[in-house]
Design a protein around this motif. Structure first.
Motif, mmCIF file in Angstrom:
data_model
loop_
_atom_site.group_PDB
_atom_site.id
_atom_site.type_symbol
_atom_site.label_atom_id
_atom_site.label_comp_id
_atom_site.label_asym_id
_atom_site.label_seq_id
_atom_site.Cartn_x
_atom_site.Cartn_y
_atom_site.Cartn_z
ATOM 1 N N ARG A 31 -1.748 2.814 3.190
ATOM 2 C CA ARG A 31 -2.336 3.995 2.537
ATOM 3 C C ARG A 31 -2.902 4.999 3.532
ATOM 4 N N GLY A 32 -2.754 4.692 4.812
ATOM 5 C CA GLY A 32 -3.230 5.649 5.818
ATOM 6 C C GLY A 32 -4.408 5.105 6.616
ATOM 7 N N TRP A 33 -5.217 6.011 7.152
ATOM 8 C CA TRP A 33 -6.258 5.712 8.131
ATOM 9 C C TRP A 33 -7.611 5.678 7.441
ATOM 10 N N ARG A 289 3.389 0.872 14.232
ATOM 11 C CA ARG A 289 4.521 0.958 13.285
ATOM 12 C C ARG A 289 4.040 1.509 11.950
ATOM 13 N N ALA A 291 1.629 3.674 11.700
ATOM 14 C CA ALA A 291 1.256 5.072 11.920
ATOM 15 C C ALA A 291 2.474 5.990 12.014
ATOM 16 N N VAL A 292 3.669 5.379 12.328
ATOM 17 C CA VAL A 292 4.863 6.218 12.501
ATOM 18 C C VAL A 292 5.485 6.501 11.131
ATOM 19 N N PRO A 293 5.548 7.781 10.740
ATOM 20 C CA PRO A 293 6.141 8.078 9.419
ATOM 21 C C PRO A 293 7.668 7.980 9.477
ATOM 22 N N LEU A 294 8.264 7.331 8.479
ATOM 23 C CA LEU A 294 9.718 7.254 8.362
ATOM 24 C C LEU A 294 10.129 7.927 7.072
ATOM 25 N N ALA A 297 9.714 5.437 1.950
ATOM 26 C CA ALA A 297 8.463 4.678 2.037
ATOM 27 C C ALA A 297 8.530 3.569 3.073
ATOM 28 N N LYS A 299 8.810 1.291 6.601
ATOM 29 C CA LYS A 299 8.073 1.198 7.859
ATOM 30 C C LYS A 299 8.946 0.479 8.882
#
Lengths: 326, 254
Positions: A31-33, A289, A291-294, A297, A299
């Motif tokens: 869900r992020g940081w 991994r 943190a890197v957007p793909l 959805a 990863k």
């Protein structure tokens, strides 16, 4: 030659790096940081525990293999141990799907240990020339064993029932489980603690094993017994990490090298710092991994991150080493 | 006799490198092991040191104790050994290499410092071992063996003077003589027969895996016997043995 002037500073830096990695992974999620809310804190801690045990096992396995082979290029992945363990666990999972559930009753720990130890024995046997281990031949043998074991793992995956195939394939690409199975995690942690204790007790023997065989023996090291123990223990550690997180590249290679740069070549520091840095590295790779957007959805598998980070470092050491070794 | 070797045979695979050697030596002596290349010198001393991992028959008794059946640790207490080509496959400093003497055996700082002084390597100890010259590396490895060695013990050195300049040879020879004077037995493989003549009390001469001759230096190192064994003319100049190794150019017929 070390990067820091004092050992105290080096240890403080290592502890700081490990703490930073833990905080990063605790705060990063799908869900992020953010600091984890109570409903997801168990998932974050589960991933943290898995990455800690697997990364530390790889770091310790790497430093033991490098001492065993007197070769800084050695690591569980490069020598095909991880692939051997992966194949053995895949075969175990296939056997379990055909009704022999007892094969995987321990979560695959025995299968993985046998697979990685067998891979190491094949690689060392094939890597000898005129009775001595030749570093280049050894690496080539490791590449061949890893390739064959990887191909056979894919074959086994095709033989699996479609319902369990996807899970096995995800594991084979390297995955840090957020809900790890209890048996592999507890057994892996216990194995890591036991081998760490043994390694600290035998650290000076590992130093002496860096000399020629006859000189190490003359210093009082029971070299044949030491080497068998190193084969079994490094194989068991590599197998344990594979059961938990699948085959993961280069952590077992990079961690001992960073530890050596910070603390020097003595094994009393290396056998403690390498597992700490291995854990920090795998936790960081898992955080990266996420943190890197793909697109979509998805990863990245964690093994992709460790390979992208570790590959160039391996080439740098290979070039610096120039084939020196045993 | 402190060291008694009885019917010692050593194999490398199927090749018998040492064939039934029986010989003995007393403590407080320097024994030079000489012979041509491939005569079995290194195989003999490696077997005595207990570091030959292949097939071996016969016995090696040091001060009443059979060395071939000791544990590695007990053997390390009795015998210190330096190989012909020392290897250190790690980025250790010279001090760390010398400190390997205490990797298994308990060695005090005093042991280490005494060895550093005996081999005069104090100015080298903080440098990386890999950055030292061949002769300096050899002295550092000898210092490690000195640190492991207890006075009155057995010290075995396989061609320790390789790569050393004359000053280093002189210094190391003096250190070996001090050890022998203090009651140690020093067994040293040497190619340089003039050095063997100057340094050793006794000589073991190996030929084709067998002991061709053994005994006091004066009796073994005779010009006539050496000439026959090595195919080189020897002469004594002012009491010092010298091989004449310059090739003689004989005019060819036709």
């Amino acid at each position: 030659m070390t990067l820091t002037r004092s050992r105290t500073a080096a240890w403080l830096l290592i502890i700081a790096v490990a703490a930073l990695a833990i905080v990063l992974r605790l705060m990063l999620g799908a869900r992020g940081w953010a600091w984890p809310t109570p409903d997801i804190v168990d998932l974050r801690l589960g991933a943290l525990a898995s990455a800690t045990v697997a990364g530390a096992s790889l770091g310790l396995s790497g430093v033991l293999l490098q001492a065993l082979l007197r070769n800084p290029l050695a690591s569980p992945f490069v020598l095909g141990l991880s692939s051997g363990a992966g194949l053995a666990v895949s075969v175990g999972a296939l056997a379990a799907s055909w009704g022999a559930a007892w094969v995987m009753a321990d979560g695959g720990m025995v299968a993985a240990t046998v697979g990685s130890a067998l891979a190491l024995i094949v690689v060392v046997a094939a890597g000898r020339r005129h009775g001595a281990i030749d570093p280049v031949t050894l690496l080539l043998a490791g590449v061949v064993v890893a390739s064959v074991a990887g191909a056979l793992t894919i074959l086994v995956q095709y033989l699996m029932p479609p319902s369990s195939r996807g899970d096995l394939m995800a594991w084979a690409m390297g995955r840090i489980p957020e809900l790890p199975e209890r048996v592999p995690l507890v057994v892996g942690a216990a194995l890591l603690a036991a081998v760490s204790w043994w390694s600290v007790a035998r650290a000076r023997w590992l130093d002496a094993a860096c000399t020629a065989d006859d000189e190490a023996m003359s210093l009082g090291v029971d070299l044949p017994a030491l080497r068998w123990r190193l084969v079994v223990l490094s194989g068991a550690l590599a197998g344990s990490s594979v059961v938990l997180c699948g085959p993961i590249a280069f952590v077992g290679f990079v961690a001992p090298h960073v530890a050596r740069l910070m603390l020097g070549a003595g094994h009393r520091g290396l056998v403690v710092a390498s597992p700490v840095l291995g854990a920090a590295l795998l936790i960081s790779a898992d955080a990266l991994r996420l943190a890197v957007p793909l697109p979509g959805a998805g990863k990245l598998p964690v093994a992709v991150v460790t390979a992208i980070l570790g590959g160039p470092i391996f080439l740098w050491v290979l070039r610096r080493q120039g084939g020196r070794g045993a | 006799m402190s060291l008694v070797i009885d019917a010692l045979s050593v194999w490398h695979g199927t090749r018998e490198a040492v064939r039934g050697v029986t010989v003995s030596a007393a403590a407080g002596r320097i024994v030079a092991v000489i012979g041509r290349n491939g005569s079995g010198k290194s195989s003999l001393v490696r077997a005595i040191a207990g570091v030959h991992s292949g097939r071996r028959l016969g016995s090696v008794v040091w001060r009443g104790r059979e060395l071939t059946s000791c544990t590695a640790t007990d053997r390390a207490r009795a015998v210190a050994y330096v190989a012909q080509r020392p290897l250190v496959a790690a980025d250790f400093t010279a001090r760390e290499v010398i400190g390997l003497a205490g990797a298994v055996l308990p060695r005090s700082t005093e042991h280490i410092e005494r060895a550093i002084d005996a081999l005069a390597v104090r100015e080298l100890v903080d440098r990386p071992f890999s950055a030292l010259s061949g002769g300096e590396q050899q002295r550092v490895v000898l210092a490690r063996a000195f640190a492991q060695h207890d006075l009155g013990g057995l010290l075995i050195l396989d061609e320790p003077f390789n790569a050393m300049d004359l000053a280093e040879q002189h210094r190391v020879a003096g250190a070996l003589q001090c050890l022998a004077s203090a009651g140690s037995l020093v067994l040293v493989v040497l190619h340089d027969l003039a050095l063997a003549d100057a340094l050793a009390h006794e000589v073991w001469w190996m030929e084709a895996g067998r002991l061709r001759a053994s005994g006091l230096r004066e009796s073994v190192l005779s010009e006539a016997a050496l000439g026959a064994g090595f195919g080189v003319t020897f002469e004594r100049v002012a009491g010092t043995l010298r091989p004449i190794v310059a090739p003689r150019c004989e005019p060819t017929a036709g």
